[in-house]
Scaffold this motif. Structure first.
Motif, PDB file in Angstrom:
ATOM      1  N   GLN A 247      -2.683  -5.546   3.566  1.00 45.17           N
ATOM      2  CA  GLN A 247      -3.152  -6.021   4.854  1.00 45.17           C
ATOM      3  C   GLN A 247      -2.027  -5.975   5.879  1.00 45.17           C
ATOM      4  O   GLN A 247      -2.280  -5.930   7.075  1.00 45.17           O
ATOM      5  CB  GLN A 247      -3.697  -7.448   4.746  1.00 45.17           C
ATOM      6  CG  GLN A 247      -5.138  -7.531   4.302  1.00 45.17           C
ATOM      7  CD  GLN A 247      -5.396  -6.867   2.962  1.00 45.17           C
ATOM      8  OE1 GLN A 247      -4.701  -7.106   1.979  1.00 45.17           O
ATOM      9  NE2 GLN A 247      -6.404  -6.024   2.905  1.00 45.17           N
TER      10      GLN A 247
ATOM     11  N   TYR B 229       2.952   5.441  -7.674  1.00 45.38           N
ATOM     12  CA  TYR B 229       1.495   5.517  -7.515  1.00 45.38           C
ATOM     13  C   TYR B 229       0.796   4.681  -8.579  1.00 45.38           C
ATOM     14  O   TYR B 229      -0.322   4.217  -8.352  1.00 45.38           O
ATOM     15  CB  TYR B 229       1.034   6.976  -7.552  1.00 45.38           C
ATOM     16  CG  TYR B 229       1.589   7.751  -6.378  1.00 45.38           C
ATOM     17  CD1 TYR B 229       1.124   7.516  -5.085  1.00 45.38           C
ATOM     18  CD2 TYR B 229       2.615   8.673  -6.547  1.00 45.38           C
ATOM     19  CE1 TYR B 229       1.648   8.189  -4.001  1.00 45.38           C
ATOM     20  CE2 TYR B 229       3.145   9.357  -5.463  1.00 45.38           C
ATOM     21  CZ  TYR B 229       2.666   9.110  -4.195  1.00 45.38           C
ATOM     22  OH  TYR B 229       3.187   9.767  -3.122  1.00 45.38           O
TER      23      TYR B 229
ATOM     24  N   ALA C  69       1.695   0.519   1.523  1.00 45.22           N
ATOM     25  CA  ALA C  69       1.347   0.047   2.869  1.00 45.22           C
ATOM     26  C   ALA C  69      -0.118   0.269   3.238  1.00 45.22           C
ATOM     27  O   ALA C  69      -0.723  -0.593   3.872  1.00 45.22           O
ATOM     28  CB  ALA C  69       2.257   0.695   3.911  1.00 45.22           C
ATOM     29  N   ASP C  70      -0.691   1.385   2.835  1.00 46.77           N
ATOM     30  CA  ASP C  70      -2.060   1.669   3.283  1.00 46.77           C
ATOM     31  C   ASP C  70      -3.125   0.840   2.567  1.00 46.77           C
ATOM     32  O   ASP C  70      -4.274   0.835   3.001  1.00 46.77           O
ATOM     33  CB  ASP C  70      -2.369   3.169   3.173  1.00 46.77           C
ATOM     34  CG  ASP C  70      -2.443   3.671   1.751  1.00 46.77           C
ATOM     35  OD1 ASP C  70      -1.725   3.158   0.888  1.00 46.77           O
ATOM     36  OD2 ASP C  70      -3.241   4.597   1.502  1.00 46.77           O
ATOM     37  N   ILE C  71      -2.755   0.135   1.512  1.00 40.74           N
ATOM     38  CA  ILE C  71      -3.730  -0.745   0.851  1.00 40.74           C
ATOM     39  C   ILE C  71      -3.399  -2.222   1.068  1.00 40.74           C
ATOM     40  O   ILE C  71      -4.157  -3.087   0.651  1.00 40.74           O
ATOM     41  CB  ILE C  71      -3.881  -0.434  -0.655  1.00 40.74           C
ATOM     42  CG1 ILE C  71      -2.558  -0.603  -1.379  1.00 40.74           C
ATOM     43  CG2 ILE C  71      -4.481   0.955  -0.848  1.00 40.74           C
ATOM     44  CD1 ILE C  71      -2.689  -0.602  -2.887  1.00 40.74           C
TER      45      ILE C  71
ATOM     46  N   ARG D 108       0.693   1.272  -6.997  1.00 39.42           N
ATOM     47  CA  ARG D 108      -0.266   1.361  -5.891  1.00 39.42           C
ATOM     48  C   ARG D 108      -1.697   1.349  -6.406  1.00 39.42           C
ATOM     49  O   ARG D 108      -2.547   0.626  -5.892  1.00 39.42           O
ATOM     50  CB  ARG D 108      -0.013   2.631  -5.083  1.00 39.42           C
ATOM     51  CG  ARG D 108      -0.924   2.720  -3.874  1.00 39.42           C
ATOM     52  CD  ARG D 108      -1.326   4.172  -3.610  1.00 39.42           C
ATOM     53  NE  ARG D 108      -2.154   4.249  -2.428  1.00 39.42           N
ATOM     54  CZ  ARG D 108      -3.478   4.074  -2.437  1.00 39.42           C
ATOM     55  NH1 ARG D 108      -4.118   3.802  -3.551  1.00 39.42           N
ATOM     56  NH2 ARG D 108      -4.177   4.162  -1.334  1.00 39.42           N
TER      57      ARG D 108
ATOM     58  N   GLN E 100       9.007   5.466   3.689  1.00 38.75           N
ATOM     59  CA  GLN E 100       7.640   5.631   3.194  1.00 38.75           C
ATOM     60  C   GLN E 100       7.312   4.548   2.168  1.00 38.75           C
ATOM     61  O   GLN E 100       8.091   4.303   1.258  1.00 38.75           O
ATOM     62  CB  GLN E 100       7.478   7.016   2.540  1.00 38.75           C
ATOM     63  CG  GLN E 100       6.149   7.242   1.869  1.00 38.75           C
ATOM     64  CD  GLN E 100       4.998   7.293   2.854  1.00 38.75           C
ATOM     65  OE1 GLN E 100       5.170   7.748   3.978  1.00 38.75           O
ATOM     66  NE2 GLN E 100       3.847   6.825   2.455  1.00 38.75           N
ATOM     67  N   SER E 101       6.175   3.911   2.340  1.00 36.71           N
ATOM     68  CA  SER E 101       5.658   2.964   1.349  1.00 36.71           C
ATOM     69  C   SER E 101       4.319   3.480   0.869  1.00 36.71           C
ATOM     70  O   SER E 101       3.406   3.674   1.678  1.00 36.71           O
ATOM     71  CB  SER E 101       5.478   1.574   1.963  1.00 36.71           C
ATOM     72  OG  SER E 101       4.672   0.768   1.111  1.00 36.71           O
TER      73      SER E 101
ATOM     74  N   GLU F 134       2.750  -6.943   1.708  1.00 34.14           N
ATOM     75  CA  GLU F 134       3.975  -6.285   1.250  1.00 34.14           C
ATOM     76  C   GLU F 134       5.159  -6.876   2.005  1.00 34.14           C
ATOM     77  O   GLU F 134       5.114  -7.003   3.233  1.00 34.14           O
ATOM     78  CB  GLU F 134       3.870  -4.787   1.511  1.00 34.14           C
ATOM     79  CG  GLU F 134       5.075  -3.993   1.103  1.00 34.14           C
ATOM     80  CD  GLU F 134       4.953  -2.517   1.460  1.00 34.14           C
ATOM     81  OE1 GLU F 134       5.991  -1.837   1.390  1.00 34.14           O
ATOM     82  OE2 GLU F 134       3.852  -2.042   1.814  1.00 34.14           O
TER      83      GLU F 134
ATOM     84  N   GLN G 167       2.707  -5.489   6.291  1.00 23.45           N
ATOM     85  CA  GLN G 167       4.037  -5.329   5.722  1.00 23.45           C
ATOM     86  C   GLN G 167       5.020  -6.107   6.601  1.00 23.45           C
ATOM     87  O   GLN G 167       4.977  -5.983   7.827  1.00 23.45           O
ATOM     88  CB  GLN G 167       4.418  -3.848   5.714  1.00 23.45           C
ATOM     89  CG  GLN G 167       5.794  -3.559   5.168  1.00 23.45           C
ATOM     90  CD  GLN G 167       6.173  -2.108   5.403  1.00 23.45           C
ATOM     91  OE1 GLN G 167       6.546  -1.745   6.509  1.00 23.45           O
ATOM     92  NE2 GLN G 167       6.059  -1.295   4.369  1.00 23.45           N
TER      93      GLN G 167
END
Length: 149
Positions: A122, A84, A118-120, A87, A114-115, A99, A124
């Motif tokens: 654009q 985190y 990924a949610d931040i 991140r 799980q990454s 990513e 992967q």
């Protein structure tokens, strides 16, 4: 000229020596050379950096923010799945983040599915070996509006 940073995380300096079934035989130096060659074709500048120290990667991301880097291509290695700190550092950036992973993280051990990045990001790209990096660079350039003719 647009500047893209390729950030390589923990253990990635061992490409070419580590688990060739997953990662192939290309070294990190090979990957960086391939990125430089493609960057020249695409008319962008790529600066690569690798560290095995999480805080150093965070500091490098902070530097990217301070310097106004145009995009970041990142393979955080195992940190992808739990850091985190990395991140949160990436979330500070105002530029596109792509990513990448050499192996298909979704076809490996469950913890790798799980990454936290990924949610931040654009997007992967994973599972294509060295081409994951090259596709990632092309995606970053595309996000910057410098698509090759």
């Amino acid at each position: 000229m647009k500047t893209i940073w390729a950030l390589h995380g923990v253990n990635l300096n061992m490409f070419g020596q580590r688990d060739p079934a997953q990662y192939g035989t290309a070294t990190l130096a090979d990957i960086d050379r391939s990125l430089q060659t493609l960057a020249a074709e695409l008319g962008v500048s790529v600066h690569s950096y690798q560290t095995n120290i999480e805080g150093e990667l965070c500091e490098r991301i902070h530097q990217a923010h301070r310097e106004g880097v145009d995009a970041v291509l990142i393979n955080a290695g195992a940190w992808t799945h739990y850091s985190y700190a990395i991140r949160d550092a990436l979330a500070i950036l105002k530029c596109p983040i792509v990513e990448v992973h050499m192996s298909n993280i979704h076809a490996r051990e469950a913890f790798r599915h799980q990454s936290v990045i990924a949610d931040i990001a654009q997007g992967q790209i994973c599972g294509f070996g060295v081409d994951s990096y090259l596709l990632g660079l092309r995606a970053a350039v595309g996000l910057l509006g410098n698509k090759p003719s």
